[in-house]
Design a protein around this motif. Structure first.
Motif, PDB file in Angstrom:
ATOM      1  N   SER A 112     -12.154 -18.291  -5.008  1.00 54.51           N
ATOM      2  CA  SER A 112     -11.770 -19.122  -3.463  1.00 54.51           C
ATOM      3  C   SER A 112     -12.266 -20.496  -3.588  1.00 54.51           C
ATOM      4  N   PHE A 113     -11.331 -21.127  -4.576  1.00 52.45           N
ATOM      5  CA  PHE A 113     -11.534 -22.587  -4.970  1.00 52.45           C
ATOM      6  C   PHE A 113     -10.794 -23.413  -3.546  1.00 52.45           C
ATOM      7  N   GLY A 114     -11.198 -24.425  -3.177  1.00 51.80           N
ATOM      8  CA  GLY A 114     -10.866 -25.286  -2.211  1.00 51.80           C
ATOM      9  C   GLY A 114     -10.506 -26.550  -2.530  1.00 51.80           C
ATOM     10  N   ASN A 115     -10.549 -27.474  -1.431  1.00 53.64           N
ATOM     11  CA  ASN A 115     -10.165 -28.993  -1.786  1.00 53.64           C
ATOM     12  C   ASN A 115      -8.692 -28.929  -2.330  1.00 53.64           C
ATOM     13  N   GLU A 116      -8.879 -30.006  -3.375  1.00 48.84           N
ATOM     14  CA  GLU A 116      -7.238 -30.214  -3.936  1.00 48.84           C
ATOM     15  C   GLU A 116      -7.406 -30.087  -5.565  1.00 48.84           C
ATOM     16  N   ILE A 117      -6.208 -30.360  -6.036  1.00 49.10           N
ATOM     17  CA  ILE A 117      -6.179 -30.133  -7.454  1.00 49.10           C
ATOM     18  C   ILE A 117      -6.383 -31.646  -8.071  1.00 49.10           C
ATOM     19  N   PRO A 118      -7.459 -31.763  -8.846  1.00 50.59           N
ATOM     20  CA  PRO A 118      -7.575 -33.213  -9.139  1.00 50.59           C
ATOM     21  C   PRO A 118      -6.825 -34.029  -9.905  1.00 50.59           C
ATOM     22  N   LYS A 131      -3.050 -21.561 -14.279  1.00 53.76           N
ATOM     23  CA  LYS A 131      -2.721 -20.507 -13.018  1.00 53.76           C
ATOM     24  C   LYS A 131      -4.051 -20.719 -12.078  1.00 53.76           C
ATOM     25  N   LEU A 132      -3.586 -21.228 -10.845  1.00 51.43           N
ATOM     26  CA  LEU A 132      -4.526 -21.508  -9.723  1.00 51.43           C
ATOM     27  C   LEU A 132      -4.016 -20.575  -8.539  1.00 51.43           C
ATOM     28  N   ASN A 133      -3.484 -19.487  -8.800  1.00 50.92           N
ATOM     29  CA  ASN A 133      -2.821 -18.936  -7.509  1.00 50.92           C
ATOM     30  C   ASN A 133      -3.919 -18.141  -6.869  1.00 50.92           C
ATOM     31  N   ASN A 134      -3.822 -17.674  -5.471  1.00 49.82           N
ATOM     32  CA  ASN A 134      -4.625 -16.938  -4.618  1.00 49.82           C
ATOM     33  C   ASN A 134      -5.891 -17.511  -4.640  1.00 49.82           C
ATOM     34  N   ASN A 135      -5.999 -18.831  -4.119  1.00 45.63           N
ATOM     35  CA  ASN A 135      -7.139 -19.589  -3.749  1.00 45.63           C
ATOM     36  C   ASN A 135      -7.035 -20.278  -2.529  1.00 45.63           C
ATOM     37  N   SER A 136      -7.604 -21.323  -2.084  1.00 46.11           N
ATOM     38  CA  SER A 136      -7.688 -22.087  -0.787  1.00 46.11           C
ATOM     39  C   SER A 136      -7.396 -23.325  -0.907  1.00 46.11           C
ATOM     40  N   ILE A 137      -6.677 -23.497  -2.012  1.00 46.50           N
ATOM     41  CA  ILE A 137      -6.303 -25.172  -2.513  1.00 46.50           C
ATOM     42  C   ILE A 137      -5.390 -25.665  -1.711  1.00 46.50           C
ATOM     43  N   ILE A 154       3.121 -22.364 -14.715  1.00 44.32           N
ATOM     44  CA  ILE A 154       2.320 -22.799 -13.635  1.00 44.32           C
ATOM     45  C   ILE A 154       2.314 -21.754 -12.441  1.00 44.32           C
ATOM     46  N   ASP A 155       1.314 -21.261 -11.952  1.00 45.57           N
ATOM     47  CA  ASP A 155       1.338 -20.379 -10.861  1.00 45.57           C
ATOM     48  C   ASP A 155       0.213 -21.120  -9.821  1.00 45.57           C
ATOM     49  N   PHE A 156       0.903 -21.608  -8.762  1.00 47.13           N
ATOM     50  CA  PHE A 156       0.281 -22.304  -7.433  1.00 47.13           C
ATOM     51  C   PHE A 156       0.071 -21.306  -6.289  1.00 47.13           C
ATOM     52  N   SER A 157       0.815 -20.013  -6.289  1.00 51.45           N
ATOM     53  CA  SER A 157       0.961 -19.303  -5.116  1.00 51.45           C
ATOM     54  C   SER A 157      -0.239 -18.864  -4.562  1.00 51.45           C
ATOM     55  N   TYR A 158       0.016 -18.438  -3.325  1.00 45.03           N
ATOM     56  CA  TYR A 158      -1.134 -17.956  -2.266  1.00 45.03           C
ATOM     57  C   TYR A 158      -2.233 -19.322  -2.080  1.00 45.03           C
ATOM     58  N   ASN A 159      -1.870 -20.550  -1.834  1.00 42.52           N
ATOM     59  CA  ASN A 159      -2.675 -21.540  -1.448  1.00 42.52           C
ATOM     60  C   ASN A 159      -2.193 -22.229  -0.250  1.00 42.52           C
ATOM     61  N   GLY A 160      -2.548 -23.445  -0.029  1.00 39.59           N
ATOM     62  CA  GLY A 160      -2.282 -24.234   1.067  1.00 39.59           C
ATOM     63  C   GLY A 160      -1.530 -25.466   0.499  1.00 39.59           C
ATOM     64  N   LEU A 161      -0.885 -25.567  -0.329  1.00 42.07           N
ATOM     65  CA  LEU A 161      -0.438 -26.875  -0.896  1.00 42.07           C
ATOM     66  C   LEU A 161       0.612 -27.291   0.114  1.00 42.07           C
ATOM     67  N   ALA A 162       0.579 -28.437   0.172  1.00 43.53           N
ATOM     68  CA  ALA A 162       1.709 -29.111   1.275  1.00 43.53           C
ATOM     69  C   ALA A 162       2.401 -30.251   0.605  1.00 43.53           C
ATOM     70  N   GLY A 163       3.212 -30.883   1.271  1.00 38.50           N
ATOM     71  CA  GLY A 163       4.300 -32.161   0.788  1.00 38.50           C
ATOM     72  C   GLY A 163       5.228 -31.436  -0.117  1.00 38.50           C
ATOM     73  N   GLU A 164       6.142 -32.556  -0.865  1.00 36.24           N
ATOM     74  CA  GLU A 164       7.023 -32.304  -1.373  1.00 36.24           C
ATOM     75  C   GLU A 164       6.656 -31.864  -3.054  1.00 36.24           C
ATOM     76  N   VAL A 165       7.568 -31.312  -3.417  1.00 31.42           N
ATOM     77  CA  VAL A 165       7.561 -30.954  -5.015  1.00 31.42           C
ATOM     78  C   VAL A 165       7.816 -32.590  -5.659  1.00 31.42           C
ATOM     79  N   PRO A 166       6.855 -32.953  -6.574  1.00 32.99           N
ATOM     80  CA  PRO A 166       7.184 -34.505  -7.281  1.00 32.99           C
ATOM     81  C   PRO A 166       8.230 -34.492  -8.109  1.00 32.99           C
ATOM     82  N   VAL A 167       9.030 -35.447  -7.950  1.00 33.56           N
ATOM     83  CA  VAL A 167      10.282 -35.453  -8.852  1.00 33.56           C
ATOM     84  C   VAL A 167       9.924 -35.438 -10.376  1.00 33.56           C
ATOM     85  N   ASP A 168       8.890 -36.133 -10.755  1.00 32.12           N
ATOM     86  CA  ASP A 168       8.556 -36.139 -12.057  1.00 32.12           C
ATOM     87  C   ASP A 168       8.336 -35.049 -12.986  1.00 32.12           C
TER      88      ASP A 168
END
Length: 853
Positions: A112-118, A131-137, A154-168
């Motif tokens: 149940s990690f929250g806030n953002e990816i540093p 792997k950061l999936n299934n949290n509240s990030i 990389i696995d960021f599924s089941y979170n609350g990430l927003a915005g666009e995928v970085p071009v980089d």
């Protein structure tokens, strides 16, 4: 001597230099080790809850390389792996993570990690698995993640990430697996189409838009592409269908157009999972699809495909074929010949060809389909002729839907061989003859719908033997004689026999005329009639005596059973079965979120089901599970959602797991029909409008359910949370009340102290806007609370406004809003959709009148 002294002097100098170098190296290691240790402690400081005491070992009593979840390299003692997955940790990810410069694997999923990816995560240049999936990030995907040049997965599924995928991110040349489904990501998928090593991409259930990038067709290693349930549009370029490496192709739930290439089965020889459902594909199903011999799942539902289905005899591995909701078929005699070609698919479990234009007769070879076939949808077509006798060979069949066709003749008398059959729907055909008595041998049968046909003769007494009845619909036939009274026939909420003018008897509630048994001309009783009636009734009497004796014995033994034995009265499903049924609780199958957990669509033992997985970290979830089990195991009604089984166990990580399995409602919740989600564009918006008659029928359905709960069960039950999202609609738009997580037996309040925490806390439960005001003042839970919620529900259905709408403030409520419009201004508060429908009907009527003139 001087030579020896000189050499000794040199050796001493070298020894000092080496000692100095060794000291410097040791100091460097010590310094680096200290950095890692302090970074780990800083990470620990950001954890605010550790219920499993995973981090208790993170202290100075042992070296940090021995801390739980930590692995270090052997030589330098630097941290290479941080694995704290599925540990119920609560907190945020510390920026000090970026100091673990030798990190290769970071696995924090299922917490149940929250806030953002540093942003400091970009300092981990050796990182390979993230792997950061299934949290509240939340927040965005860090742009500098592109600095982690060695990333493979990389696995960021089941979170609350927003915005666009970085071009980089397109610079990550080694990245092979990207899993980002179930977030709030937007924009284009283009950056991901430039990952030259990409093998698997799962980006479903986001808000990506635009067309599918051309670059995907150049990814020669791509095996799995899952980008369903987004806002993608346009057409798919041929280059994507030319990727011979593809094993999974899932674009369901978008607005993609165009036709499928003729050589699809040739260019995709390795495809196993192909799903283009809920799009706008047109044209034919390519005949070459049969060359994709590895296909297990082929789903093309809800498109605009036309023509005939090609020969599929080479698809020997096919388990699921669903082509429902298209414009396939031509109404001709040979439309269904393709079914004969499926006899080679020995593991076929689901076959859905309903809601099309298929005509002709069912081939006799349908009985040669796989014995594993569990679900067969043939309804809403133009199929005529008789039901092939061979259909009784499908011994694994659980659900058979053939309603709304042009079938004639009779039901095969050996239908009783289908011992696994649970649902049989033949409504609205032209079937005739007697209802086979062998149907009474089907002990699992719960729904038998034979209405609007031409069935004749008596209702078989044997139907009363089934113990799982939810619905027995025999209306609008030519049945005659005595209506039985045993079993399901005593439950008027589960049966319907209206429209059979020659029926008599039955229980009083059916309001049928009494049976008139005639005597012979001499005034003496008809001996044949007496024998015909006395023998079965005599046997029935003996059976009743035996039942009474058995019940007496059962009650005696039940008194010796512990009180908590009722918790095990439901059938059990294993965690493994539910994982398989929902494809690992995949986001593709997530259909909603209820009060205490998530609900997934799945196939359990061949039956399409809804699996409610409780979030046990939420307070009251376990109690909700017990309440729902206790309520649903004692009630059965056609307007209540049916619970099929329950699961209370541990998952693969040893964590407590609880789930309930319900019958699946294909039309979702009433909430979805009344209030369309602006975040999800609906390509078939016109199909999501409820007309006046439909709303009235749903209201009646809900009223019947409440009447049953309040007045027709032994111990009245209060639902406590009646609202549109808890009213589910089946394929016939019949309303079913569900989610009994807050339900209470009124007996509880008669036998417990109302001052206890248990009862007083219930008084304020429910949903704001629908809960009776007196609950907020500590009043007892009662049936009147449900009646209040029902009233709000009715107002919402006819106004289209939620009771929590922003307009309701400063003393204005939904109730007062409607009351103020009565009686002369009703149209001003009515749902505009109802008014639009009325105008359309008037225009259509005017058009018809003009055409007649």
């Amino acid at each position: 001597m001087s030579w020896l002294l000189h050499n000794l002097h040199i050796h001493l100098i070298l020894l000092c230099c080496l000692s100095s170098l060794n000291f410097g190296f040791s100091a460097t290691i010590q310094s680096s080790n200290e950095t890692d240790r302090l970074s780990l402690l800083a990470i620990k400081a950001k954890i605010i809850d550790d219920p499993l005491h995973v981090l208790s070992s993170w202290n100075d009593s042992i070296h940090f390389c021995m801390w739980q979840g930590i692995k270090c390299e052997h030589r330098g003692q630097r941290v290479t792996v941080l694995d704290s997955q599925s540990r119920k940790l609560v907190g945020s990810i510390s920026p000090h993570l970026g100091n673990l410069s030798f990190m290769r694997e970071l696995q924090l999923q299922n917490n149940s990690f929250g806030n953002e990816i540093p942003l400091e995560i970009g300092h981990l240049t050796r990182l390979q698995i993230l792997k950061l999936n299934n949290n509240s990030i939340g927040g965005r995907i860090p742009v500098n993640l592109s600095s982690c040049a060695n990333l493979i997965e990389i696995d960021f599924s089941y979170n609350g990430l927003a915005g666009e995928v970085p071009v980089d991110l397109s610079f990550l040349s080694k990245l092979a697996t990207v899993i980002i489904h179930d977030n709030n990501l937007t924009g284009s998928l283009s950056p991901l189409a430039n990952l030259s090593s990409l093998k698997a991409l799962s980006a479903a259930e986001n808000f990506f838009d635009g067309s599918i990038p051309d670059g995907f067709g150049q990814l020669k290693n791509l095996q799995k592409l899952a980008i369903g349930i987004n806002r993608l549009s346009g057409v798919i370029l041929p280059s994507l269908f030319n990727l011979s490496s593809l094993t999974m192709f899932n674009v369901t739930g978008n607005q993609i157009q165009g036709s499928l290439p003729w050589d699809l089965g040739i260019t995709l020889p390795n495809i196993e999972f192909f799903n283009i459902g809920d799009n706008q594909f047109t044209g034919l199903i390519p005949a070459s699809i049969s060359n994709s011999s590895k296909l297990h799942y082929l789903m093309m539902v809800q498109n605009k495909l036309v023509g005939k289905v090609p020969n599929l005899e080479r698809l020997r591995n096919l388990e699921w074929l669903s082509i429902s909701g298209n414009q396939l078929g031509s109404g001709e005699a040979d439309d269904l010949n393709f079914i004969s070609s499926l006899i080679n698919a020995t593991n076929l479990q689901v076959l859905g060809v309903n809601l099309n234009n298929f005509g002709g007769e069912l081939p006799e070879s349908i009985g040669n389909l796989s014995g594993n076939l569990q679900v067969l949808y043939l309804d809403n077509n133009k199929i005529f002729g008789s039901i092939p006798p061979g259909i009784v060979n499908l011994v694994g069949l659980q659900s058979l839907y053939m309603q709304v066709n042009q079938l004639t003749s009779t039901i095969p008398s050996e239908i009783g061989k289908l011992q696994n059959l649970q649902e049989l729907n033949l409504i609205n055909n032209s079937l005739s003859g007697n209802i086979p008595s062998s149907l009474g041998n089907l002990s699992l049968l719960s729904e038998l719908v034979l209405g609007i046909n031409n069935f004749q003769g008596n209702i078989p007494q044997s139907l009363g033997n089934c113990n799982n009845w939810q619905l027995l619909f025999l209306s609008q036939n030519n049945l005659n004689g005595v209506v039985p009274t045993q079993g399901v026939f005593s439950n008027t909420s589960a049966i319907s026999v209206v429209g059979n003018s020659k029926l008599c008897g039955g229980v009083t509630e059916l309001q049928l005329p009494k049976c008139d048994f005639k005597v012979d001309k001499k005034g003496r009783p008809n001996t044949t009639l007496i024998l015909a009636l006395s023998i079965p009734f005599g046997l029935l009497g003996l059976a009743l005596v035996g039942s009474i004796l058995y019940l007496c014995y059962f009650r005696k033994t039940r008194k010796e059973t512990p009180l908590d034995a009722s918790d095990n009265s439901l059938l059990k499903a294993s965690y493994q079965n539910l994982v398989k049924a929902t494809d690992g609780f995949s986001s593709f199958n997530l259909i909603g979120v209820s009060s205490f957990g998530s609900v997934y669509k799945g196939v359990l033992d061949g039956r399409i089901v809804a699996v409610k997985v409780l979030n046990l970290s939420r307070r009251g979830a376990s109690k909700s599970f017990i309440s729902e089990c206790e309520a649903l195991r004692n009630i059965r009604h056609r307007n209540l959602v049916k619970v099929l089984t329950a699961c209370s166990t541990v998952d693969y990580q040893g964590n407590e797991f609880k789930a309930l399995v319900y019958e699946f409602m294909i039309n979702g919740s009433l909430e979805e029909w009344l209030h369309q989600n602006p975040e999800k564009d609906l390509s078939n918006e016109e199909l999501r409008m409820l007309n006046l008659l439909q709303r009235l029928n749903i209201i009646i359905d809900v009223a019947c359910a409440l009447n049953y709960l309040h007045n027709q069960v032994q111990t009245p039950i209060v639902h406590c949370d009646l609202k549109p999202s808890n009213v589910l609609l089946d394929k016939d738009m019949i309303g079913h009340v569900g989610d009994f997580g807050l339900a209470k037996f009124l007996l509880d309040y008669a036998t417990h102290d109302l001052s206890t925490n248990e009862t007083s806390s219930v008084g304020i439960r429910g949903t704001i806007g629908y809960t009776a005001p007196e609950y907020g003042m500590g009043s007892e839970v009662s049936t009147y609370g449900d009646i209040y919620s029902f009233g709000i529900l009715v107002l919402e259905m006819f106004t289209g406004k939620r009771p929590t709408d922003e307009m309701f403030k400063d003393g204005l409520s939904l109730h007062s809003f409607v009351k103020g419009a009565l009686p002369w201004s009703v149209l001003e508060v009515a749902d505009p959709i109802l008014l639009e429908a009325k105008e359309e009907d008037e225009e259509e009527e005017t058009s018809k009148e003009n055409s007649k003139k």
